[in-house]
Design a protein around this motif. Sequence first.
Motif, PDB file in Angstrom:
ATOM      1  N   LEU A 149       0.863  -1.180   0.000  1.00  0.00           N
ATOM      2  CA  LEU A 149       0.000   0.000   0.000  1.00  0.00           C
ATOM      3  C   LEU A 149       0.899   1.229   0.000  1.00  0.00           C
ATOM      4  O   LEU A 149       2.030   1.186   0.508  1.00  0.00           O
ATOM      5  N   ARG A 150       0.383   2.329  -0.547  1.00  0.00           N
ATOM      6  CA  ARG A 150       1.078   3.596  -0.442  1.00  0.00           C
ATOM      7  C   ARG A 150       0.161   4.604   0.220  1.00  0.00           C
ATOM      8  O   ARG A 150      -0.925   4.908  -0.300  1.00  0.00           O
ATOM      9  N   LEU A 151       0.595   5.101   1.357  1.00  0.00           N
ATOM     10  CA  LEU A 151      -0.148   6.138   2.064  1.00  0.00           C
ATOM     11  C   LEU A 151       0.345   7.512   1.620  1.00  0.00           C
ATOM     12  O   LEU A 151       1.528   7.691   1.330  1.00  0.00           O
ATOM     13  N   SER A 152      -0.586   8.449   1.592  1.00  0.00           N
ATOM     14  CA  SER A 152      -0.260   9.837   1.258  1.00  0.00           C
ATOM     15  C   SER A 152      -0.672  10.743   2.402  1.00  0.00           C
ATOM     16  O   SER A 152      -1.663  10.474   3.093  1.00  0.00           O
ATOM     17  N   CYS A 153       0.071  11.797   2.584  1.00  0.00           N
ATOM     18  CA  CYS A 153      -0.260  12.816   3.579  1.00  0.00           C
ATOM     19  C   CYS A 153      -0.093  14.171   2.916  1.00  0.00           C
ATOM     20  O   CYS A 153       1.031  14.596   2.639  1.00  0.00           O
ATOM     21  N   ALA A 154      -1.218  14.819   2.648  1.00  0.00           N
ATOM     22  CA  ALA A 154      -1.196  16.117   1.985  1.00  0.00           C
ATOM     23  C   ALA A 154      -1.282  17.223   3.018  1.00  0.00           C
ATOM     24  O   ALA A 154      -2.181  17.221   3.868  1.00  0.00           O
ATOM     25  N   ALA A 155      -0.346  18.170   2.930  1.00  0.00           N
ATOM     26  CA  ALA A 155      -0.298  19.286   3.873  1.00  0.00           C
ATOM     27  C   ALA A 155      -0.933  20.522   3.259  1.00  0.00           C
ATOM     28  O   ALA A 155      -0.862  20.731   2.043  1.00  0.00           O
ATOM     29  N   SER A 156      -1.542  21.338   4.114  1.00  0.00           N
ATOM     30  CA  SER A 156      -2.219  22.547   3.645  1.00  0.00           C
ATOM     31  C   SER A 156      -1.256  23.705   3.455  1.00  0.00           C
ATOM     32  O   SER A 156      -1.662  24.792   3.045  1.00  0.00           O
ATOM     33  N   THR A 157       0.029  23.473   3.755  1.00  0.00           N
ATOM     34  CA  THR A 157       1.033  24.517   3.601  1.00  0.00           C
ATOM     35  C   THR A 157       2.258  23.919   2.912  1.00  0.00           C
ATOM     36  O   THR A 157       2.376  22.690   2.812  1.00  0.00           O
ATOM     37  N   SER A 158       3.128  24.772   2.454  1.00  0.00           N
ATOM     38  CA  SER A 158       4.336  24.276   1.810  1.00  0.00           C
ATOM     39  C   SER A 158       5.152  23.440   2.788  1.00  0.00           C
ATOM     40  O   SER A 158       5.408  23.863   3.914  1.00  0.00           O
ATOM     41  N   ILE A 159       5.551  22.245   2.341  1.00  0.00           N
ATOM     42  CA  ILE A 159       6.319  21.406   3.257  1.00  0.00           C
ATOM     43  C   ILE A 159       7.745  21.922   3.438  1.00  0.00           C
ATOM     44  O   ILE A 159       8.466  21.444   4.301  1.00  0.00           O
ATOM     45  N   PHE A 160       8.124  22.942   2.663  1.00  0.00           N
ATOM     46  CA  PHE A 160       9.421  23.575   2.916  1.00  0.00           C
ATOM     47  C   PHE A 160       9.414  24.277   4.272  1.00  0.00           C
ATOM     48  O   PHE A 160      10.460  24.470   4.877  1.00  0.00           O
ATOM     49  N   SER A 161       8.209  24.665   4.731  1.00  0.00           N
ATOM     50  CA  SER A 161       8.104  25.357   6.002  1.00  0.00           C
ATOM     51  C   SER A 161       8.025  24.388   7.184  1.00  0.00           C
ATOM     52  O   SER A 161       7.984  24.818   8.332  1.00  0.00           O
ATOM     53  N   ILE A 162       8.007  23.105   6.890  1.00  0.00           N
ATOM     54  CA  ILE A 162       7.865  22.073   7.921  1.00  0.00           C
ATOM     55  C   ILE A 162       9.242  21.482   8.219  1.00  0.00           C
ATOM     56  O   ILE A 162       9.952  21.061   7.310  1.00  0.00           O
ATOM     57  N   ASN A 163       9.612  21.468   9.479  1.00  0.00           N
ATOM     58  CA  ASN A 163      10.938  20.980   9.860  1.00  0.00           C
ATOM     59  C   ASN A 163      11.109  19.491   9.550  1.00  0.00           C
ATOM     60  O   ASN A 163      12.155  19.051   9.081  1.00  0.00           O
ATOM     61  N   ALA A 164      10.065  18.728   9.847  1.00  0.00           N
ATOM     62  CA  ALA A 164      10.124  17.291   9.593  1.00  0.00           C
ATOM     63  C   ALA A 164       8.708  16.750   9.537  1.00  0.00           C
ATOM     64  O   ALA A 164       7.786  17.329  10.121  1.00  0.00           O
ATOM     65  N   MET A 165       8.554  15.644   8.836  1.00  0.00           N
ATOM     66  CA  MET A 165       7.261  14.962   8.812  1.00  0.00           C
ATOM     67  C   MET A 165       7.475  13.510   9.187  1.00  0.00           C
ATOM     68  O   MET A 165       8.509  12.916   8.846  1.00  0.00           O
ATOM     69  N   THR A 166       6.529  12.985   9.894  1.00  0.00           N
ATOM     70  CA  THR A 166       6.655  11.618  10.383  1.00  0.00           C
ATOM     71  C   THR A 166       5.369  10.838  10.156  1.00  0.00           C
ATOM     72  O   THR A 166       4.297  11.419   9.964  1.00  0.00           O
ATOM     73  N   TRP A 167       5.519   9.535  10.158  1.00  0.00           N
ATOM     74  CA  TRP A 167       4.384   8.623  10.185  1.00  0.00           C
ATOM     75  C   TRP A 167       4.450   7.854  11.516  1.00  0.00           C
ATOM     76  O   TRP A 167       5.533   7.414  11.927  1.00  0.00           O
ATOM     77  N   HIS A 168       3.290   7.721  12.108  1.00  0.00           N
ATOM     78  CA  HIS A 168       3.128   6.912  13.304  1.00  0.00           C
ATOM     79  C   HIS A 168       1.975   5.955  13.065  1.00  0.00           C
ATOM     80  O   HIS A 168       1.208   6.122  12.105  1.00  0.00           O
ATOM     81  N   ARG A 169       1.832   4.975  13.942  1.00  0.00           N
ATOM     82  CA  ARG A 169       0.694   4.079  13.843  1.00  0.00           C
ATOM     83  C   ARG A 169       0.234   3.662  15.231  1.00  0.00           C
ATOM     84  O   ARG A 169       1.013   3.667  16.182  1.00  0.00           O
ATOM     85  N   GLN A 170      -1.040   3.306  15.294  1.00  0.00           N
ATOM     86  CA  GLN A 170      -1.606   2.855  16.561  1.00  0.00           C
ATOM     87  C   GLN A 170      -2.503   1.665  16.306  1.00  0.00           C
ATOM     88  O   GLN A 170      -3.520   1.781  15.608  1.00  0.00           O
ATOM     89  N   ALA A 171      -2.111   0.538  16.870  1.00  0.00           N
ATOM     90  CA  ALA A 171      -2.910  -0.679  16.780  1.00  0.00           C
ATOM     91  C   ALA A 171      -3.895  -0.718  17.943  1.00  0.00           C
ATOM     92  O   ALA A 171      -3.660  -0.079  18.971  1.00  0.00           O
TER      93      ALA A 171
ATOM     94  N   THR B  30       3.214  16.949  -0.318  1.00  0.00           N
ATOM     95  CA  THR B  30       2.738  15.633   0.089  1.00  0.00           C
ATOM     96  C   THR B  30       3.911  14.744   0.486  1.00  0.00           C
ATOM     97  O   THR B  30       4.960  14.770  -0.163  1.00  0.00           O
ATOM     98  N   VAL B  31       3.686  13.975   1.536  1.00  0.00           N
ATOM     99  CA  VAL B  31       4.644  12.963   1.978  1.00  0.00           C
ATOM    100  C   VAL B  31       3.980  11.604   1.815  1.00  0.00           C
ATOM    101  O   VAL B  31       2.778  11.460   2.035  1.00  0.00           O
ATOM    102  N   TYR B  32       4.766  10.635   1.403  1.00  0.00           N
ATOM    103  CA  TYR B  32       4.256   9.298   1.135  1.00  0.00           C
ATOM    104  C   TYR B  32       4.900   8.276   2.059  1.00  0.00           C
ATOM    105  O   TYR B  32       6.022   8.472   2.547  1.00  0.00           O
ATOM    106  N   LEU B  33       4.194   7.181   2.261  1.00  0.00           N
ATOM    107  CA  LEU B  33       4.761   6.029   2.942  1.00  0.00           C
ATOM    108  C   LEU B  33       4.451   4.807   2.080  1.00  0.00           C
ATOM    109  O   LEU B  33       3.304   4.371   2.018  1.00  0.00           O
TER     110      LEU B  33
END
Length: 115
Positions: free
Chosen positions: A18-40, A77-80
């Motif tokens: 699967l490929r997950l997408s995460c679309a941000a409402s602002t330029s990701i250049f302004s974001i220091n880092a992006m992460t994926w987490h999960r919760q079972a 957008t960031v993908y996983l």
Amino acid sequence: QVQLVESGGGLVQAGGSLRLSCAASTSIFSINAMTWHRQAPGKQREFVAFIANGGITNYADSVKGRFTISRDNAKNTVYLQMNNLKPEDTAVYYCAALIRPKTYWGQGTQVTVSS
């Protein structure tokens, strides 16, 4: 305020992808880092993957070699990319954006891996 919208979750058989997408409402250049987490179910939220503004990545040991985090700056957008999925990967997956000192979270997308 930053809005994050995840998509791409679903039901897949073990060994699938699967490929997950995460679309941000602002330029990701302004974001220091992006992460994926999960919760079972019944478990605490756990770190999955990280990508810094400069492109440095890091992964949880449990997903190394199977998951790949990437970014498309033009699409904010960031993908996983998740390959060779296992039943233990079943969880709600959340993306997060760090704009110091705040962290913004998306609403999550369900990933279910059947055996």
